[in-house]
Design a protein around this motif. Structure first.
Motif, PDB file in Angstrom:
ATOM      1  N   VAL A 147     -99.737  45.414-122.858  1.00 32.89           N
ATOM      2  CA  VAL A 147    -100.334  44.110-122.579  1.00 32.89           C
ATOM      3  C   VAL A 147     -99.233  43.063-122.598  1.00 32.89           C
ATOM      4  N   PHE A 148     -99.183  42.262-121.568  1.00 30.71           N
ATOM      5  CA  PHE A 148     -98.338  41.075-121.552  1.00 30.71           C
ATOM      6  C   PHE A 148     -99.159  39.897-122.053  1.00 30.71           C
ATOM      7  N   TYR A 149     -98.528  39.032-122.847  1.00 32.40           N
ATOM      8  CA  TYR A 149     -99.181  37.809-123.296  1.00 32.40           C
ATOM      9  C   TYR A 149     -98.324  36.611-122.904  1.00 32.40           C
ATOM     10  N   ALA A 150     -98.997  35.551-122.498  1.00 30.17           N
ATOM     11  CA  ALA A 150     -98.316  34.302-122.165  1.00 30.17           C
ATOM     12  C   ALA A 150     -98.980  33.163-122.925  1.00 30.17           C
ATOM     13  N   MET A 151     -98.211  32.461-123.712  1.00 34.50           N
ATOM     14  CA  MET A 151     -98.683  31.280-124.433  1.00 34.50           C
ATOM     15  C   MET A 151     -98.049  30.056-123.780  1.00 34.50           C
ATOM     16  N   ARG A 152     -98.869  29.101-123.404  1.00 35.76           N
ATOM     17  CA  ARG A 152     -98.328  27.912-122.769  1.00 35.76           C
ATOM     18  C   ARG A 152     -98.936  26.677-123.392  1.00 35.76           C
ATOM     19  N   ALA A 153     -98.269  25.556-123.206  1.00 33.81           N
ATOM     20  CA  ALA A 153     -98.722  24.278-123.747  1.00 33.81           C
ATOM     21  C   ALA A 153     -99.143  23.372-122.598  1.00 33.81           C
ATOM     22  N   ASN A 154    -100.396  22.888-122.635  1.00 31.87           N
ATOM     23  CA  ASN A 154    -100.924  21.988-121.628  1.00 31.87           C
ATOM     24  C   ASN A 154    -101.044  20.594-122.227  1.00 31.87           C
ATOM     25  N   ARG A 155    -100.397  19.632-121.593  1.00 26.00           N
ATOM     26  CA  ARG A 155    -100.408  18.272-122.120  1.00 26.00           C
ATOM     27  C   ARG A 155    -101.800  17.666-121.994  1.00 26.00           C
ATOM     28  N   MET A 156    -102.256  17.054-123.079  1.00 28.00           N
ATOM     29  CA  MET A 156    -103.574  16.416-123.085  1.00 28.00           C
ATOM     30  C   MET A 156    -103.424  14.975-122.622  1.00 28.00           C
ATOM     31  N   ASP A 157    -104.314  14.568-121.763  1.00 26.13           N
ATOM     32  CA  ASP A 157    -104.272  13.212-121.213  1.00 26.13           C
ATOM     33  C   ASP A 157    -105.701  12.687-121.089  1.00 26.13           C
ATOM     34  N   PRO A 158    -106.037  11.532-121.668  1.00 30.77           N
ATOM     35  CA  PRO A 158    -105.096  10.625-122.327  1.00 30.77           C
ATOM     36  C   PRO A 158    -104.676  11.142-123.701  1.00 30.77           C
ATOM     37  N   ARG A 159    -103.606  10.582-124.207  1.00 32.66           N
ATOM     38  CA  ARG A 159    -103.062  10.989-125.496  1.00 32.66           C
ATOM     39  C   ARG A 159    -104.028  10.614-126.620  1.00 32.66           C
ATOM     40  N   PRO A 160    -104.401  11.569-127.490  1.00 36.49           N
ATOM     41  CA  PRO A 160    -105.337  11.249-128.581  1.00 36.49           C
ATOM     42  C   PRO A 160    -104.692  10.329-129.611  1.00 36.49           C
ATOM     43  N   LYS A 161    -105.506   9.433-130.166  1.00 35.83           N
ATOM     44  CA  LYS A 161    -105.012   8.498-131.176  1.00 35.83           C
ATOM     45  C   LYS A 161    -105.938   8.512-132.379  1.00 35.83           C
ATOM     46  N   ASN A 162    -105.322   8.479-133.553  1.00 39.66           N
ATOM     47  CA  ASN A 162    -106.085   8.400-134.810  1.00 39.66           C
ATOM     48  C   ASN A 162    -107.161   9.480-134.896  1.00 39.66           C
ATOM     49  N   ASP A 163    -106.793  10.673-134.498  1.00 41.70           N
ATOM     50  CA  ASP A 163    -107.741  11.777-134.523  1.00 41.70           C
ATOM     51  C   ASP A 163    -107.696  12.426-135.905  1.00 41.70           C
ATOM     52  N   PRO A 164    -108.788  12.337-136.696  1.00 44.83           N
ATOM     53  CA  PRO A 164    -108.754  12.893-138.055  1.00 44.83           C
ATOM     54  C   PRO A 164    -108.629  14.408-138.081  1.00 44.83           C
ATOM     55  N   ASP A 165    -108.911  15.074-136.963  1.00 45.33           N
ATOM     56  CA  ASP A 165    -108.814  16.522-136.924  1.00 45.33           C
ATOM     57  C   ASP A 165    -107.405  17.018-136.556  1.00 45.33           C
ATOM     58  N   VAL A 166    -106.503  16.075-136.273  1.00 45.71           N
ATOM     59  CA  VAL A 166    -105.128  16.436-135.934  1.00 45.71           C
ATOM     60  C   VAL A 166    -104.212  15.814-136.974  1.00 45.71           C
ATOM     61  N   PRO A 167    -103.803  16.594-137.982  1.00 43.84           N
ATOM     62  CA  PRO A 167    -103.022  16.025-139.083  1.00 43.84           C
ATOM     63  C   PRO A 167    -101.558  15.804-138.737  1.00 43.84           C
ATOM     64  N   TYR A 168    -101.152  16.125-137.516  1.00 44.79           N
ATOM     65  CA  TYR A 168     -99.741  16.041-137.175  1.00 44.79           C
ATOM     66  C   TYR A 168     -99.504  14.906-136.190  1.00 44.79           C
ATOM     67  N   ILE A 169     -98.378  14.274-136.323  1.00 39.74           N
ATOM     68  CA  ILE A 169     -98.000  13.207-135.415  1.00 39.74           C
ATOM     69  C   ILE A 169     -97.704  13.783-134.038  1.00 39.74           C
ATOM     70  N   ASN A 170     -98.262  13.174-133.021  1.00 44.38           N
ATOM     71  CA  ASN A 170     -97.925  13.510-131.636  1.00 44.38           C
ATOM     72  C   ASN A 170     -98.379  14.907-131.220  1.00 44.38           C
ATOM     73  N   ALA A 171     -99.452  15.431-131.820  1.00 42.91           N
ATOM     74  CA  ALA A 171     -99.956  16.763-131.442  1.00 42.91           C
ATOM     75  C   ALA A 171    -100.810  16.633-130.187  1.00 42.91           C
ATOM     76  N   ILE A 172    -100.133  16.471-129.069  1.00 40.46           N
ATOM     77  CA  ILE A 172    -100.836  16.136-127.827  1.00 40.46           C
ATOM     78  C   ILE A 172    -100.809  17.283-126.819  1.00 40.46           C
ATOM     79  N   TRP A 173    -100.511  18.476-127.286  1.00 46.56           N
ATOM     80  CA  TRP A 173    -100.489  19.633-126.401  1.00 46.56           C
ATOM     81  C   TRP A 173    -101.499  20.661-126.888  1.00 46.56           C
ATOM     82  N   GLN A 174    -102.268  21.212-125.953  1.00 50.07           N
ATOM     83  CA  GLN A 174    -103.214  22.276-126.255  1.00 50.07           C
ATOM     84  C   GLN A 174    -102.577  23.608-125.870  1.00 50.07           C
TER      85      GLN A 174
END
Length: 555
Positions: A184-211
């Protein structure tokens, strides 16, 4: 890479344990895999995991080097059935007057092997099904390409016009196989979220804007739909830890380090199932660049950890650290120059804590205008492959200028290769003199002792001591047949023979007597071939998968 589809996760360690006749060790390992951090049972090398796993006491704001508990509190007896035993630390050493010397990779003279493309993660592996090396890479604006090679020097693009996935965020690739036609080949990629989330209590990290998402494929060409994994910053990755049977996610997050400045750091999460849908709310701080990662003298910026990959090599997890030395993206965009990153190494015996004794770059850019690898050295998933006596390390770099003359931070990318002696990360040396190295108590179920040694102008003799420190007469240094050669796989014998099976299961020590030479590794094999039953990175020709069950037959 190449470790078997998910359902085969425990098959490899089980088969290995059966070969070695050490099912008790496997049973202990299996319980750790089922209940990570709560069993308190030893790992394959005798290290005890703490009750809380992964550890939650890391400090993302410190610039101090990462503590390594298993070097401060070593096991009383070290099992050595799995893999060649390396001298990258003092884990196995009781006493020595030899000098430890670390070695850097040597760049291949024919570089670049793939011009005008880039590695921003990507992946390299040996595919045992097609018997070729494969590489996923960024094919400019077209997307992700897949190329194959017989020798790592000449590469041929694959099917579909060389594009197997569309262009997107940083992509990390893994080939998972159990050594059969199933893979099995696996590919993990990061998709930029737009618009950029702000003050999201479920994201404890600064600038976590990629899914982050995951795709799978049976051939590396046709891929499944994306599965959401969780948020992080860009440039996250993943690897498989076969010693514990878990997938490790190396998550990039930006955290304050100095005053209010934000720096790139790594967080850790692990899963039994690589395709588990969900977030990374359980991720814990892992590791930073630290005060021992010196700034580039022409830039002066504090070092940051840009990326971190892992791979099982023999009896350790080898860590590939991409350390960022500046300048900031804004400056590079203005000057149209690539940023400075250097390739450094770390070593782990528990899969989490990193020992980084050598801070000289393993691979660095030239920092010279006009060179294809001027700066921004990038590391692919898979890290290294084994070819006979050598380890090969693919790497990407940037010149800052495309063939058409256009300049930019991400222009002029190409891919090259670097080589190192097998097991050659560190050697214990006696140059122009004699010296000894005494191991701590070890236990094994094999019967043939092998070494990786370079001493054609000197000699190596080995003796065996019981746990109390008494030399066993039939395995004394005096009766050892002297070794005077340069080989990465060399058997050790005494006048009484080479069979150590009478010592199996008993704690003993080895004392190496070295004159004018270099000792890289030792191991006890159940086979006369010298098979180590350790891991061989992302594989290589002669192996059926990523475990060395071939010994000299894979050379």
């Amino acid at each position: 890479m190449n470790y078997g589809t998910t359902r085969f996760i425990t098959a490899i360690p089980m088969a290995l344990a059966m070969i070695l006749g050490n099912l008790d060790v496997y049973a202990q390992q299996e319980s750790v895999v089922r209940r990570p951090g709560t069993s308190g049972r030893p790992l394959y090398n005798g290290i005890l995991l703490p009750e809380v796993w992964p550890p939650e006491n890391g400090d993302p704001y410190t610039s101090e080097p990462m503590p390594v508990p298993y070097l401060e509190h070593r096991p009383e007896v070290v099992p050595i059935d799995i893999g060649r035993q390396l001298f990258v630390d003092d884990f196995l050493i009781e006493q020595t007057d030899l000098d430890r010397v670390f070695h850097q990779a040597q760049k291949y003279a024919g570089n670049p092997v793939l011009p005008h493309v880039s590695l921003r993660h990507g992946g390299v592996f040996y595919d045992p099904v097609v018997r070729q090396f494969g590489m996923f890479y960024n094919d400019g604006g077209r997307g992700i390409g897949l190329a194959y090679s017989q020798d790592l020097k000449r590469w041929t693009p694959g099917a579909n016009g060389n594009v197997v996935l569309p262009k997107g965020g940083a992509n990390a690739f893994w080939l998972h196989t159990d050594g059969t036609a199933k893979r099995v080949f696996y590919a993990m990629r990061a998709n930029r979220m737009d618009p950029r989330p702000k003050n999201d209590p479920d994201v404890p990290y600064i600038n976590a804007i990629w899914q982050n998402t995951l795709r799978s494929s049976a051939d590396g060409i046709t891929w499944s739909e994306e599965i959401p994994l969780g948020r992080s910053n860009d440039y996250s990755s993943f690897f498989y830890n076969p010693f514990r049977g878990v997938w490790v996610y190396s998550l990039k997050h930006n955290v304050p380090r100095v005053g209010k400045e934000v720096y790139r750091s790594r967080y850790y999460a692990e899963r039994a199932d690589v395709s588990k849908v969900g977030g990374f709310d359980d991720a814990v701080f892992w590791v930073n660049a630290d005060r021992l990662d010196k700034p580039h003298p022409e830039v002066g910026d504090t070092a940051q950890l840009y990326s971190l990959h892992g791979i099982a090599y023999e009896s350790i997890i080898l860590g590939a650290f991409q350390v960022h030395l500046g300048p900031a993206n804004e400056i590079c965009e203005e000057t149209k120059e690539p940023k400075y990153t250097e390739y450094k190494l770390g070593y782990s015996r528990d899969g989490f804590h990193w020992h980084r004794p050598e801070r000289e770059p393993f691979i660095r850019g030239t920092y010279r205008d006009g060179d294809w690898d001027k700066a921004f050295v990038n590391i692919p998933q898979g890290v290294c492959v084994v070819v006979g006596d050598s380890l090969w390390f693919p790497y990407g770099a940037y010149s800052g200028m495309d063939p058409d003359g256009k300049r930019g931070m991400y222009r002029g990318g190409s891919i090259g290769m670097a080589k190192l002696r097998r097991d050659g990360f560190a050697s214990m040396e006696a140059n122009g003199r004699g010296g000894t190295l005494l191991t701590r108590p070890v236990v094994f179920t094999g019967k043939h002792l092998f070494v990786n040694v370079d001493c054609p102008e000197g000699e190596l003799r080995v003796e065996v001591l019981d746990q109390a420190g008494q030399v066993l007469k039939q395995f004394s240094a005096k009766t050892c047949r002297p070794i005077r050669m340069d080989r990465t796989l060399c058997s050790v014998a005494w006048e009484s023979g080479a069979d150590l099976s009478s010592l199996a299961g008993k704690p003993i020590r080895f004392r190496f007597h070295l004159t004018n030479g270099k000792l890289y590794a030792f191991w006890v094999s159940p086979d006369e071939s010298g098979a180590s039953y350790g891991y061989v990175g992302a594989g290589g020709p002669g192996f059926n998968g990523v475990i060395d069950d071939q010994g000299i037959n894979a050379y």
